[in-house]
Design a protein around this motif. Structure first.
Motif, PDB file in Angstrom:
ATOM      1  N   GLU A 107       0.811  -1.216   0.000  1.00 46.86           N
ATOM      2  CA  GLU A 107       0.000   0.000   0.000  1.00 46.86           C
ATOM      3  C   GLU A 107       0.847   1.269   0.000  1.00 46.86           C
ATOM      4  O   GLU A 107       0.597   2.188  -0.761  1.00 46.86           O
ATOM      5  N   GLU A 108       1.856   1.324   0.889  1.00 54.87           N
ATOM      6  CA  GLU A 108       2.600   2.567   1.090  1.00 54.87           C
ATOM      7  C   GLU A 108       3.820   2.713   0.189  1.00 54.87           C
ATOM      8  O   GLU A 108       4.151   3.813  -0.231  1.00 54.87           O
ATOM      9  N   VAL A 109       4.519   1.603  -0.069  1.00 56.11           N
ATOM     10  CA  VAL A 109       5.792   1.667  -0.794  1.00 56.11           C
ATOM     11  C   VAL A 109       5.647   1.220  -2.248  1.00 56.11           C
ATOM     12  O   VAL A 109       6.459   1.577  -3.092  1.00 56.11           O
ATOM     13  N   GLY A 110       4.632   0.411  -2.540  1.00 53.77           N
ATOM     14  CA  GLY A 110       4.482  -0.092  -3.895  1.00 53.77           C
ATOM     15  C   GLY A 110       5.446  -1.222  -4.215  1.00 53.77           C
ATOM     16  O   GLY A 110       5.953  -1.325  -5.320  1.00 53.77           O
ATOM     17  N   ARG A 111       5.683  -2.083  -3.210  1.00 48.29           N
ATOM     18  CA  ARG A 111       6.551  -3.245  -3.393  1.00 48.29           C
ATOM     19  C   ARG A 111       5.900  -4.477  -2.795  1.00 48.29           C
ATOM     20  O   ARG A 111       5.264  -4.411  -1.741  1.00 48.29           O
ATOM     21  N   LYS A 112       6.078  -5.593  -3.477  1.00 50.55           N
ATOM     22  CA  LYS A 112       5.679  -6.902  -2.960  1.00 50.55           C
ATOM     23  C   LYS A 112       6.946  -7.627  -2.561  1.00 50.55           C
ATOM     24  O   LYS A 112       7.918  -7.624  -3.312  1.00 50.55           O
ATOM     25  N   ALA A 113       6.958  -8.233  -1.391  1.00 49.06           N
ATOM     26  CA  ALA A 113       8.149  -8.912  -0.895  1.00 49.06           C
ATOM     27  C   ALA A 113       8.135 -10.385  -1.275  1.00 49.06           C
ATOM     28  O   ALA A 113       7.138 -11.079  -1.052  1.00 49.06           O
ATOM     29  N   VAL A 144       4.670  -3.070  -7.353  1.00 44.67           N
ATOM     30  CA  VAL A 144       3.222  -3.221  -7.469  1.00 44.67           C
ATOM     31  C   VAL A 144       2.620  -1.819  -7.335  1.00 44.67           C
ATOM     32  O   VAL A 144       3.280  -0.903  -6.830  1.00 44.67           O
ATOM     33  N   PRO A 145       1.383  -1.620  -7.755  1.00 40.60           N
ATOM     34  CA  PRO A 145       0.769  -0.293  -7.587  1.00 40.60           C
ATOM     35  C   PRO A 145       0.581   0.041  -6.107  1.00 40.60           C
ATOM     36  O   PRO A 145       0.194  -0.819  -5.312  1.00 40.60           O
ATOM     37  N   ARG A 146       0.887   1.284  -5.757  1.00 43.99           N
ATOM     38  CA  ARG A 146       0.620   1.743  -4.388  1.00 43.99           C
ATOM     39  C   ARG A 146      -0.884   1.908  -4.217  1.00 43.99           C
ATOM     40  O   ARG A 146      -1.593   2.209  -5.170  1.00 43.99           O
ATOM     41  N   ARG A 147      -1.362   1.727  -2.963  1.00 42.13           N
ATOM     42  CA  ARG A 147      -2.783   1.871  -2.661  1.00 42.13           C
ATOM     43  C   ARG A 147      -2.922   2.689  -1.378  1.00 42.13           C
ATOM     44  O   ARG A 147      -3.234   2.141  -0.318  1.00 42.13           O
TER      45      ARG A 147
END
Length: 197
Positions: A107-113, A144-147
């Motif tokens: 949501e905040e960074v736009g990254r999937k781990a 990933v897209p930020r939300r």
């Protein structure tokens, strides 16, 4: 009042603070916190304490493949300015910390781990609040897209480990959970974590 096992009081013989048997009166209940007031006798004096109940939270240290760390600059109304922090957020009802960490990172960074590793849990302000922070390191990141949620003011900031160290020392980073989590990562990295370059 029942103490939760994750609050760290598990041994019935362990010392406990005064006032645990007092009945709490709810003075405020909002979407994130509840404020309870306790009154009890201690050493012949009437004591009153306000306690903030919090569902718990997560903070995540995202490490890119090149070794840079992704922080966020967040608008914090309580202190009247933008703060430089690791991404973070509260636990939703019945949400596991690992799931919350992955959600907040996206949501905040736009990254999937690809990998989310727990590093520690700690109380943020136990003098008045029961919030327990769960800290994670995130690696093998993909975009990933930020939300962002309505009202969130968040910008992603890239820093090197050395820049984070300097920003803590000179006060540019003055968020307690970020400072604590960073020192935990530094300590664990020296003992085989292998995250930092």
């Amino acid at each position: 009042m029942q103490m939760r096992q994750e609050d760290g009081i598990q041994d019935p013989a362990a010392p406990r603070p005064s006032g645990l048997d007092a009945e709490g009166i709810v003075r405020h209940e909002g979407p994130v916190i509840r404020v309870e007031q306790y009154e009890f006798e201690l050493d012949g004096r009437r004591i009153r304490k306000d306690v903030v109940r919090h569902p718990g939270a997560v903070t995540v240290i995202p490490i890119e493949a090149d070794g840079t760390i992704l922080l966020v600059e967040v608008g914090r109304l309580a202190v009247g300015r933008m703060l430089l922090e690791f991404c973070a957020g509260k636990l939703e009802a019945n949400e596991e910390p690992l799931a919350a960490a992955g959600r907040e990172l996206e949501e905040e960074v736009g990254r999937k781990a690809g990998v989310l590793e727990p590093i520690a849990t700690f109380f943020t302000s136990p003098g008045f609040c029961d919030e327990r922070m769960h800290a994670f390191v995130a690696t093998e990141l993909s975009p990933v897209p930020r939300r962002l949620e309505p009202g969130e003011e968040i910008e992603v900031v890239r820093m090197t480990p050395g820049e984070i160290d300097a920003a803590i020392l000179d006060g540019r980073i003055d968020d307690g959970k970020t400072i604590a989590a960073w020192h935990l990562v530094r300590a664990r990295d020296r003992n085989g974590g292998g995250w930092l370059r």
